[in-house]
Design a protein around this motif. Structure first.
Motif, PDB file in Angstrom:
ATOM      1  N   ASP A 141     -64.831  28.550 139.111  1.00 43.65           N
ATOM      2  CA  ASP A 141     -63.391  28.598 138.840  1.00 43.65           C
ATOM      3  C   ASP A 141     -62.914  27.277 138.249  1.00 43.65           C
ATOM      4  O   ASP A 141     -62.121  27.240 137.295  1.00 43.65           O
ATOM      5  CB  ASP A 141     -62.623  28.885 140.124  1.00 43.65           C
ATOM      6  CG  ASP A 141     -62.896  30.269 140.687  1.00 43.65           C
ATOM      7  OD1 ASP A 141     -63.210  31.181 139.901  1.00 43.65           O
ATOM      8  OD2 ASP A 141     -62.783  30.434 141.912  1.00 43.65           O
ATOM      9  N   ARG A 142     -63.387  26.178 138.821  1.00 43.25           N
ATOM     10  CA  ARG A 142     -62.962  24.861 138.364  1.00 43.25           C
ATOM     11  C   ARG A 142     -63.462  24.581 136.945  1.00 43.25           C
ATOM     12  O   ARG A 142     -62.758  23.963 136.132  1.00 43.25           O
ATOM     13  CB  ARG A 142     -63.469  23.793 139.325  1.00 43.25           C
ATOM     14  CG  ARG A 142     -62.927  23.947 140.746  1.00 43.25           C
ATOM     15  CD  ARG A 142     -63.481  22.894 141.657  1.00 43.25           C
ATOM     16  NE  ARG A 142     -62.970  21.572 141.273  1.00 43.25           N
ATOM     17  CZ  ARG A 142     -63.521  20.422 141.657  1.00 43.25           C
ATOM     18  NH1 ARG A 142     -64.620  20.427 142.407  1.00 43.25           N
ATOM     19  NH2 ARG A 142     -62.990  19.275 141.271  1.00 43.25           N
ATOM     20  N   ALA A 176     -74.999  32.053 137.742  1.00 37.81           N
ATOM     21  CA  ALA A 176     -74.235  32.703 136.675  1.00 37.81           C
ATOM     22  C   ALA A 176     -74.646  32.086 135.346  1.00 37.81           C
ATOM     23  O   ALA A 176     -74.800  30.868 135.249  1.00 37.81           O
ATOM     24  CB  ALA A 176     -72.737  32.531 136.884  1.00 37.81           C
ATOM     25  N   ASP A 177     -74.839  32.923 134.366  1.00 38.24           N
ATOM     26  CA  ASP A 177     -75.162  32.473 133.003  1.00 38.24           C
ATOM     27  C   ASP A 177     -74.436  33.418 132.060  1.00 38.24           C
ATOM     28  O   ASP A 177     -74.988  34.420 131.615  1.00 38.24           O
ATOM     29  CB  ASP A 177     -76.674  32.505 132.780  1.00 38.24           C
ATOM     30  CG  ASP A 177     -77.084  31.897 131.453  1.00 38.24           C
ATOM     31  OD1 ASP A 177     -76.192  31.443 130.704  1.00 38.24           O
ATOM     32  OD2 ASP A 177     -78.294  31.860 131.165  1.00 38.24           O
ATOM     33  N   LEU A 178     -73.192  33.094 131.792  1.00 41.29           N
ATOM     34  CA  LEU A 178     -72.312  33.972 131.025  1.00 41.29           C
ATOM     35  C   LEU A 178     -72.060  33.370 129.648  1.00 41.29           C
ATOM     36  O   LEU A 178     -71.775  32.180 129.534  1.00 41.29           O
ATOM     37  CB  LEU A 178     -70.982  34.170 131.754  1.00 41.29           C
ATOM     38  CG  LEU A 178     -71.073  34.673 133.201  1.00 41.29           C
ATOM     39  CD1 LEU A 178     -69.681  34.780 133.800  1.00 41.29           C
ATOM     40  CD2 LEU A 178     -71.796  36.009 133.269  1.00 41.29           C
ATOM     41  N   ARG A 179     -72.127  34.217 128.621  1.00 41.98           N
ATOM     42  CA  ARG A 179     -71.970  33.707 127.266  1.00 41.98           C
ATOM     43  C   ARG A 179     -71.156  34.688 126.419  1.00 41.98           C
ATOM     44  O   ARG A 179     -71.342  35.888 126.502  1.00 41.98           O
ATOM     45  CB  ARG A 179     -73.338  33.494 126.609  1.00 41.98           C
ATOM     46  CG  ARG A 179     -74.268  32.565 127.357  1.00 41.98           C
ATOM     47  CD  ARG A 179     -75.262  31.928 126.420  1.00 41.98           C
ATOM     48  NE  ARG A 179     -75.954  32.870 125.568  1.00 41.98           N
ATOM     49  CZ  ARG A 179     -77.220  33.269 125.753  1.00 41.98           C
ATOM     50  NH1 ARG A 179     -77.898  32.852 126.798  1.00 41.98           N
ATOM     51  NH2 ARG A 179     -77.774  34.098 124.899  1.00 41.98           N
ATOM     52  N   ALA A 189     -61.046  32.843 126.455  1.00 43.65           N
ATOM     53  CA  ALA A 189     -60.382  33.915 127.196  1.00 43.65           C
ATOM     54  C   ALA A 189     -61.370  35.025 127.541  1.00 43.65           C
ATOM     55  O   ALA A 189     -61.351  35.564 128.656  1.00 43.65           O
ATOM     56  CB  ALA A 189     -59.220  34.475 126.379  1.00 43.65           C
ATOM     57  N   ALA A 190     -62.247  35.375 126.592  1.00 47.38           N
ATOM     58  CA  ALA A 190     -63.253  36.408 126.850  1.00 47.38           C
ATOM     59  C   ALA A 190     -64.227  35.964 127.941  1.00 47.38           C
ATOM     60  O   ALA A 190     -64.637  36.762 128.789  1.00 47.38           O
ATOM     61  CB  ALA A 190     -64.006  36.736 125.566  1.00 47.38           C
ATOM     62  N   LEU A 191     -64.581  34.681 127.927  1.00 47.04           N
ATOM     63  CA  LEU A 191     -65.462  34.157 128.970  1.00 47.04           C
ATOM     64  C   LEU A 191     -64.767  34.211 130.323  1.00 47.04           C
ATOM     65  O   LEU A 191     -65.387  34.532 131.345  1.00 47.04           O
ATOM     66  CB  LEU A 191     -65.867  32.730 128.631  1.00 47.04           C
ATOM     67  CG  LEU A 191     -66.859  32.063 129.587  1.00 47.04           C
ATOM     68  CD1 LEU A 191     -68.217  32.757 129.536  1.00 47.04           C
ATOM     69  CD2 LEU A 191     -67.011  30.575 129.240  1.00 47.04           C
ATOM     70  N   GLY A 192     -63.485  33.897 130.352  1.00 45.88           N
ATOM     71  CA  GLY A 192     -62.728  33.993 131.588  1.00 45.88           C
ATOM     72  C   GLY A 192     -62.712  35.404 132.143  1.00 45.88           C
ATOM     73  O   GLY A 192     -62.820  35.613 133.363  1.00 45.88           O
ATOM     74  N   TRP A 195     -66.155  36.081 133.612  1.00 50.63           N
ATOM     75  CA  TRP A 195     -66.286  35.401 134.895  1.00 50.63           C
ATOM     76  C   TRP A 195     -65.527  36.140 135.990  1.00 50.63           C
ATOM     77  O   TRP A 195     -66.030  36.296 137.107  1.00 50.63           O
ATOM     78  CB  TRP A 195     -65.809  33.959 134.760  1.00 50.63           C
ATOM     79  CG  TRP A 195     -65.665  33.227 136.061  1.00 50.63           C
ATOM     80  CD1 TRP A 195     -64.509  32.724 136.590  1.00 50.63           C
ATOM     81  CD2 TRP A 195     -66.696  32.893 136.998  1.00 50.63           C
ATOM     82  NE1 TRP A 195     -64.757  32.115 137.789  1.00 50.63           N
ATOM     83  CE2 TRP A 195     -66.091  32.203 138.063  1.00 50.63           C
ATOM     84  CE3 TRP A 195     -68.074  33.119 137.033  1.00 50.63           C
ATOM     85  CZ2 TRP A 195     -66.818  31.729 139.162  1.00 50.63           C
ATOM     86  CZ3 TRP A 195     -68.798  32.654 138.133  1.00 50.63           C
ATOM     87  CH2 TRP A 195     -68.182  31.966 139.168  1.00 50.63           C
ATOM     88  N   ALA A 196     -64.328  36.612 135.693  1.00 49.18           N
ATOM     89  CA  ALA A 196     -63.546  37.337 136.683  1.00 49.18           C
ATOM     90  C   ALA A 196     -64.256  38.615 137.127  1.00 49.18           C
ATOM     91  O   ALA A 196     -64.162  39.014 138.295  1.00 49.18           O
ATOM     92  CB  ALA A 196     -62.164  37.666 136.114  1.00 49.18           C
TER      93      ALA A 196
END
Length: 224
Positions: A141-142, A176-179, A189-192, A195-196
């Motif tokens: 989150d941070r 987590a490994d998000l791209r 915004a898409a990454l956020g 993550w959510a």
């Protein structure tokens, strides 16, 4: 053409980083982290070998500062590179070569370091660091707060198209490994959003790896 922040969580064993760029698939080349060791961003005319090498050095006992000094002395074409590193102990470190592209800048804190090149203004890394230091909660989150602050403070001089978030905890694979490897819209915004969606499930994915019989229901056909 990139801005990033690498960090450790002072309360846990987690390390992580966030990054965004006008180039495609920036996290595939630039994001590196190892559980129990640290996190490294290798960017600006990227040499992806620098991330694993820095992590190897820290795994053998080097601090982040010592690892970056060793890379600076022995790495190839380091005048073109920008490397950010954080380890288990000691302050984070950063190297920005004299040929870093466009307007580049950096900001260092106790548990995080931010840097970028081809920035809209030199205050972007400090805005990211301030946002990280002023936030609370899960490291992921941070990190997203920091990346969003980098975008909102001006980010790169031109539009960004890719972004990534990498987290490691106490297992040898990423928590987590998000791209977002390419979008004409807002990759941060898409990454956020990614993550959510992923955040509430990530603990279950670890449990499924360690002990499927004790893991939550999969909720799919054939799940007993």
């Amino acid at each position: 053409m990139t801005f990033s922040l690498v960090a450790r969580c002072a309360r846990t064993v987690m390390f992580g980083m966030v990054i965004s760029s006008s180039s495609p698939a920036v996290a595939a080349r630039c994001a590196h982290a190892r559980a129990g060791v640290g996190a490294v961003a290798s960017q600006n005319v990227t040499d992806p070998r620098l991330g694993p090498r820095a992590l190897d050095l820290m795994a053998k006992g080097a601090t982040a500062e010592e690892a970056v000094v060793i890379l600076r002395r022995g790495g190839a074409a380091m005048e073109w590179r920008q490397v950010l590193a954080v380890g288990t102990d000691g302050p984070p470190a950063i190297h920005s070569g004299v040929h870093a592209l466009g307007l580049w800048s950096e900001a260092r804190g106790r548990d995080a370091v931010a840097g970028g090149n081809l920035l809209s203004h030199e205050g972007v890394p400090q805005a990211m660091l301030d946002a990280f230091d002023g936030s609370q909660g899960h490291l992921g989150d941070r990190l997203m707060v920091a990346l969003t602050a980098g975008r909102d403070s001006g980010g790169e001089a031109g539009p960004v198209h890719s972004a990534g978030l990498l987290l490691v905890d106490d297992q040898p694979w990423p928590l987590a490994d998000l791209r977002i490897d390419w979008t004409e819209d807002d990759p941060i915004a898409a990454l956020g959003t990614a993550w959510a969606v992923y955040r509430p499930q990530m603990g279950a994915y670890v449990q499924r790896a360690l002990d499927p019989s004790a893991s939550p229901s999969y909720g799919v056909p054939g799940d007993p």
